[in-house]
Structure formats: structure tokens, C-alpha cells
Write a protein that holds these residues in place. Structure first.
Motif, PDB file in Angstrom:
ATOM      1  N   CYS A   1       0.898  -1.217  -0.036  1.00  0.00           N
ATOM      2  CA  CYS A   1       0.087   0.012  -0.004  1.00  0.00           C
ATOM      3  C   CYS A   1       0.881   1.166   0.013  1.00  0.00           C
ATOM      4  O   CYS A   1       1.962   1.238   0.711  1.00  0.00           O
ATOM      5  CB  CYS A   1      -0.690  -0.025   1.244  1.00  0.00           C
ATOM      6  SG  CYS A   1      -2.048   1.362   1.391  1.00  0.00           S
ATOM      7  N   ASP A   2       0.558   2.345  -0.640  1.00  0.00           N
ATOM      8  CA  ASP A   2       1.226   3.697  -0.811  1.00  0.00           C
ATOM      9  C   ASP A   2       0.956   3.899   0.697  1.00  0.00           C
ATOM     10  O   ASP A   2       0.354   3.963   1.401  1.00  0.00           O
ATOM     11  CB  ASP A   2       0.489   4.588  -1.632  1.00  0.00           C
ATOM     12  CG  ASP A   2       1.246   5.972  -1.581  1.00  0.00           C
ATOM     13  OD1 ASP A   2       0.546   6.833  -0.860  1.00  0.00           O
ATOM     14  OD2 ASP A   2       2.127   5.984  -2.318  1.00  0.00           O
ATOM     15  N   HIS A   3       2.398   4.684   1.049  1.00  0.00           N
ATOM     16  CA  HIS A   3       2.694   4.805   2.705  1.00  0.00           C
ATOM     17  C   HIS A   3       1.559   6.091   2.716  1.00  0.00           C
ATOM     18  O   HIS A   3       1.205   5.996   4.189  1.00  0.00           O
ATOM     19  CB  HIS A   3       3.942   5.326   2.760  1.00  0.00           C
ATOM     20  CG  HIS A   3       4.386   6.387   2.073  1.00  0.00           C
ATOM     21  ND1 HIS A   3       4.435   7.731   2.896  1.00  0.00           N
ATOM     22  CD2 HIS A   3       5.059   6.694   1.250  1.00  0.00           C
ATOM     23  CE1 HIS A   3       4.960   8.710   2.213  1.00  0.00           C
ATOM     24  NE2 HIS A   3       5.222   8.173   1.064  1.00  0.00           N
ATOM     25  N   ALA A   4       1.108   6.811   1.992  1.00  0.00           N
ATOM     26  CA  ALA A   4       0.198   7.959   2.348  1.00  0.00           C
ATOM     27  C   ALA A   4      -1.043   7.544   2.637  1.00  0.00           C
ATOM     28  O   ALA A   4      -1.769   7.893   3.758  1.00  0.00           O
ATOM     29  CB  ALA A   4       0.342   8.846   1.418  1.00  0.00           C
ATOM     30  N   VAL A   5      -1.514   6.281   2.083  1.00  0.00           N
ATOM     31  CA  VAL A   5      -2.774   5.832   2.014  1.00  0.00           C
ATOM     32  C   VAL A   5      -2.778   4.693   3.598  1.00  0.00           C
ATOM     33  O   VAL A   5      -3.570   4.991   4.138  1.00  0.00           O
ATOM     34  CB  VAL A   5      -3.232   4.731   1.086  1.00  0.00           C
ATOM     35  CG1 VAL A   5      -4.419   4.015   0.987  1.00  0.00           C
ATOM     36  CG2 VAL A   5      -3.448   5.673  -0.396  1.00  0.00           C
ATOM     37  N   LEU A   6      -1.542   4.130   3.584  1.00  0.00           N
ATOM     38  CA  LEU A   6      -1.544   3.349   4.725  1.00  0.00           C
ATOM     39  C   LEU A   6      -1.633   4.333   6.008  1.00  0.00           C
ATOM     40  O   LEU A   6      -2.317   4.009   7.119  1.00  0.00           O
ATOM     41  CB  LEU A   6      -0.193   2.656   4.875  1.00  0.00           C
ATOM     42  CG  LEU A   6       0.227   1.846   5.880  1.00  0.00           C
ATOM     43  CD1 LEU A   6      -0.911   0.569   5.993  1.00  0.00           C
ATOM     44  CD2 LEU A   6       1.474   1.331   5.774  1.00  0.00           C
ATOM     45  N   TRP A   7      -0.809   5.393   6.156  1.00  0.00           N
ATOM     46  CA  TRP A   7      -0.977   6.446   7.243  1.00  0.00           C
ATOM     47  C   TRP A   7      -2.485   6.662   7.517  1.00  0.00           C
ATOM     48  O   TRP A   7      -2.637   6.661   8.653  1.00  0.00           O
ATOM     49  CB  TRP A   7      -0.033   7.796   6.881  1.00  0.00           C
ATOM     50  CG  TRP A   7       0.181   8.648   7.864  1.00  0.00           C
ATOM     51  CD1 TRP A   7      -0.858   9.512   8.421  1.00  0.00           C
ATOM     52  CD2 TRP A   7       1.136   8.388   8.951  1.00  0.00           C
ATOM     53  NE1 TRP A   7      -0.422  10.062   9.540  1.00  0.00           N
ATOM     54  CE2 TRP A   7       0.907   9.578   9.919  1.00  0.00           C
ATOM     55  CE3 TRP A   7       2.466   7.712   9.012  1.00  0.00           C
ATOM     56  CZ2 TRP A   7       1.743   9.628  10.942  1.00  0.00           C
ATOM     57  CZ3 TRP A   7       3.396   8.105  10.134  1.00  0.00           C
ATOM     58  CH2 TRP A   7       2.960   8.988  11.107  1.00  0.00           C
ATOM     59  N   ASP A   8      -3.129   7.038   6.623  1.00  0.00           N
ATOM     60  CA  ASP A   8      -4.645   7.515   6.995  1.00  0.00           C
ATOM     61  C   ASP A   8      -5.457   6.197   7.581  1.00  0.00           C
ATOM     62  O   ASP A   8      -6.097   6.363   8.259  1.00  0.00           O
ATOM     63  CB  ASP A   8      -5.308   7.878   5.480  1.00  0.00           C
ATOM     64  CG  ASP A   8      -4.604   9.352   4.953  1.00  0.00           C
ATOM     65  OD1 ASP A   8      -4.153  10.051   5.529  1.00  0.00           O
ATOM     66  OD2 ASP A   8      -4.970   9.349   3.864  1.00  0.00           O
ATOM     67  N   ARG A   9      -5.220   5.298   7.268  1.00  0.00           N
ATOM     68  CA  ARG A   9      -5.651   4.060   7.433  1.00  0.00           C
ATOM     69  C   ARG A   9      -5.487   3.744   8.875  1.00  0.00           C
ATOM     70  O   ARG A   9      -6.010   3.442   9.946  1.00  0.00           O
ATOM     71  CB  ARG A   9      -5.257   2.864   6.447  1.00  0.00           C
ATOM     72  CG  ARG A   9      -5.953   2.600   5.288  1.00  0.00           C
ATOM     73  CD  ARG A   9      -5.695   1.157   4.507  1.00  0.00           C
ATOM     74  NE  ARG A   9      -6.238   1.185   3.287  1.00  0.00           N
ATOM     75  CZ  ARG A   9      -6.069   0.334   2.264  1.00  0.00           C
ATOM     76  NH1 ARG A   9      -4.963  -0.429   2.649  1.00  0.00           N
ATOM     77  NH2 ARG A   9      -6.402   0.367   1.094  1.00  0.00           N
ATOM     78  N   LEU A  10      -3.906   4.037   9.301  1.00  0.00           N
ATOM     79  CA  LEU A  10      -3.448   3.565  10.448  1.00  0.00           C
ATOM     80  C   LEU A  10      -3.955   4.599  11.443  1.00  0.00           C
ATOM     81  O   LEU A  10      -4.290   4.572  12.577  1.00  0.00           O
ATOM     82  CB  LEU A  10      -2.173   3.618  10.593  1.00  0.00           C
ATOM     83  CG  LEU A  10      -1.693   2.213   9.916  1.00  0.00           C
ATOM     84  CD1 LEU A  10      -0.099   2.065   9.775  1.00  0.00           C
ATOM     85  CD2 LEU A  10      -1.772   0.774  10.397  1.00  0.00           C
ATOM     86  N   GLU A  11      -3.879   5.923  11.024  1.00  0.00           N
ATOM     87  CA  GLU A  11      -4.598   6.897  11.749  1.00  0.00           C
ATOM     88  C   GLU A  11      -6.107   6.622  12.283  1.00  0.00           C
ATOM     89  O   GLU A  11      -6.290   6.770  13.461  1.00  0.00           O
ATOM     90  CB  GLU A  11      -4.361   8.265  11.121  1.00  0.00           C
ATOM     91  CG  GLU A  11      -3.255   9.109  11.068  1.00  0.00           C
ATOM     92  CD  GLU A  11      -3.431  10.358  10.715  1.00  0.00           C
ATOM     93  OE1 GLU A  11      -3.820  10.772   9.658  1.00  0.00           O
ATOM     94  OE2 GLU A  11      -2.633  11.287  11.294  1.00  0.00           O
ATOM     95  N   LYS A  12      -6.538   6.161  11.357  1.00  0.00           N
ATOM     96  CA  LYS A  12      -8.321   5.684  11.881  1.00  0.00           C
ATOM     97  C   LYS A  12      -8.076   4.773  12.932  1.00  0.00           C
ATOM     98  O   LYS A  12      -8.887   4.738  14.059  1.00  0.00           O
ATOM     99  CB  LYS A  12      -8.890   5.114  10.661  1.00  0.00           C
ATOM    100  CG  LYS A  12      -9.328   6.342   9.738  1.00  0.00           C
ATOM    101  CD  LYS A  12     -10.045   5.909   8.427  1.00  0.00           C
ATOM    102  CE  LYS A  12     -10.353   7.196   7.591  1.00  0.00           C
ATOM    103  NZ  LYS A  12     -10.419   6.668   6.155  1.00  0.00           N
ATOM    104  N   ARG A  13      -7.112   3.530  12.813  1.00  0.00           N
ATOM    105  CA  ARG A  13      -6.898   2.628  13.938  1.00  0.00           C
ATOM    106  C   ARG A  13      -6.670   3.413  15.035  1.00  0.00           C
ATOM    107  O   ARG A  13      -6.865   2.874  16.155  1.00  0.00           O
ATOM    108  CB  ARG A  13      -6.017   1.695  13.391  1.00  0.00           C
ATOM    109  CG  ARG A  13      -6.416   0.585  12.404  1.00  0.00           C
ATOM    110  CD  ARG A  13      -5.352  -0.379  12.293  1.00  0.00           C
ATOM    111  NE  ARG A  13      -5.928  -1.398  11.264  1.00  0.00           N
ATOM    112  CZ  ARG A  13      -5.011  -2.550  11.049  1.00  0.00           C
ATOM    113  NH1 ARG A  13      -3.976  -2.801  11.621  1.00  0.00           N
ATOM    114  NH2 ARG A  13      -5.736  -3.279  10.023  1.00  0.00           N
ATOM    115  N   CYS A  14      -5.605   4.451  14.823  1.00  0.00           N
ATOM    116  CA  CYS A  14      -5.445   5.164  16.034  1.00  0.00           C
ATOM    117  C   CYS A  14      -6.587   5.584  17.152  1.00  0.00           C
ATOM    118  O   CYS A  14      -6.495   5.271  18.358  1.00  0.00           O
ATOM    119  CB  CYS A  14      -4.399   6.274  15.776  1.00  0.00           C
ATOM    120  SG  CYS A  14      -3.953   7.050  16.954  1.00  0.00           S
TER     121      CYS A  14
END
Length: 192
Positions: free
Chosen positions: A112-125
Motif C-alpha cells: 500500500c502507498d505509505h500515504a494511504v497506509l498512514w490514513d488507514r492507521l490513523e483511523k485505527r489510532c
């Protein structure tokens, strides 16, 4: 005959493959695995290894700083071996290099592109209480293709597949591609 040889014989007589779906947290492993099991032409069982670790106590304790369990890999392998032996298993975990090569027919590494992944992980946060440094570590692992490199170092090149997993269309295409692979596995490994 030693135990390892009999295990090898059992693994060679499987009626369904063992597929590992791996990738950095947030790349869509569990969703991909669930859809694959639902759509597969042969019965498959989805094993979320992280959940198994928690439910079966296959760890050495909980790391408060990282908000994760310290996995006891020997216990994990002991728990999984009887599940994997007959085949028909999709192992879903953020790493793959602990699984013996003799167990595995296909390794799918979701990227996954790291910017897309960051957004997904922020939601998990927000929903799972992920610490920021865990998001940073996972994002760095994706940028450095840590999981892909581990897969390539641990398994034969012909069984490791890297798939982009950023959109719903990617998800559907990935499941379709794995289903095609299953059909080929059936032709090559099961009697007509």
C-alpha cells in the motif's frame, strides 16, 4: 521414520492449499482473507494469527508501550501445525517468515502507498488506541518493504506474489487473482 518426514508426507497429501496473506498492518490482510474464504471454490479456513495469539495465550505478555503482545513463535507454530497439515488454510498475519516453507503453497504480500497506509492507521489510532510511534513504525516498514523482503528471503520466488492493496478495486482484483491461482492449484494437485 522421523516426525518431520511424516509431517512432510501429510502436507503432500493435502486436498487444499495453504495460503499466507501478509503485509504491514493496515494493508487489508483480514479483509482479503475473509473475501477469499467466502468466494473460494474449495473449502478454506481463515486463521487470523494475531487473534489466535490473543485467544490462545500464545505470547509472553503484553507490551504496554507498543500496545501489542510479545509473540511466542514456538507456541504459535505448535498451535498452527495441526490446522495447517490437512491444508485448506489461509494464514493472515503481519509477518510470514516464521512459517516453515514446507507448509506454504502461496505467499501473498499486500502493499500500500505509505500515504494511504498512514490514513488507514490513523483511523485505527482512534478506534484501537494505536500509539503514534506504532503508526510511524508500520509506515516505515511499508516504505522499506520489510514484509516483502522477509517473504522473498524465506520462500521460493515462484510462490511469493506482491499485490497492490489501496482501493476496493484492488481488493476485488486481488481476490480474483488468488482464486485463479487456487483453480490452477486444484488442476495441478487434485485428481480429475
Amino acid at each position: 521414520m522421523d516426525t518431520d518426514s511424516s509431517n512432510d508426507d501429510d502436507l503432500q497429501q493435502r486436498n487444499a492449499p495453504v495460503i499466507v496473506i501478509t503485509g504491514t498492518p493496515g494493508t487489508g490482510k483480514s479483509t482479503t482473507a475473509a473475501l477469499l474464504v467466502e468466494q473460494s471454490p474449495i473449502p478454506l479456513r481463515h486463521v487470523n494469527v494475531g487473534d489466535l495469539v490473543k485467544l490462545q495465550g500464545l505470547h509472553e505478555g503484553f507490551d504496554e508501550e507498543w500496545q501489542s503482545y510479545t509473540v511466542d513463535e514456538d507456541k504459535v507454530l505448535d498451535e498452527l501445525e495441526p490446522l495447517v497439515a490437512p491444508g485448506g488454510v489461509v494464514l493472515d498475519w503481519h509477518t510470514c517468515d516464521i512459517f516453515p516453507e514446507r507448509w506454504v503453497d502461496l505467499v501473498v504480500v499486500l502493499r500500500c502507498d505509505h500515504a494511504v497506509l498512514w490514513d488507514r492507521l490513523e483511523k485505527r489510532c482512534q478506534s484501537r488506541n494505536y500509539p503514534l510511534k506504532k503508526i510511524q513504525e508500520n509506515n516505515t516498514a511499508e516504505i522499506m518493504q520489510t514484509v516483502l523482503d522477509e517473504a522473498r528471503e524465506s520462500y521460493a520466488a515462484e510462490i511469493v506474489v506482491e499485490l497492490k492493496s489501496e482501493t476496493t478495486e484492488d481488493l476485488e482484483n486481488n481476490v480474483s487473482r488468488i482464486l485463479q491461482w487456487i483453480e490452477a492449484w486444484k488442476r495441478d494437485n487434485l485428481p480429475s
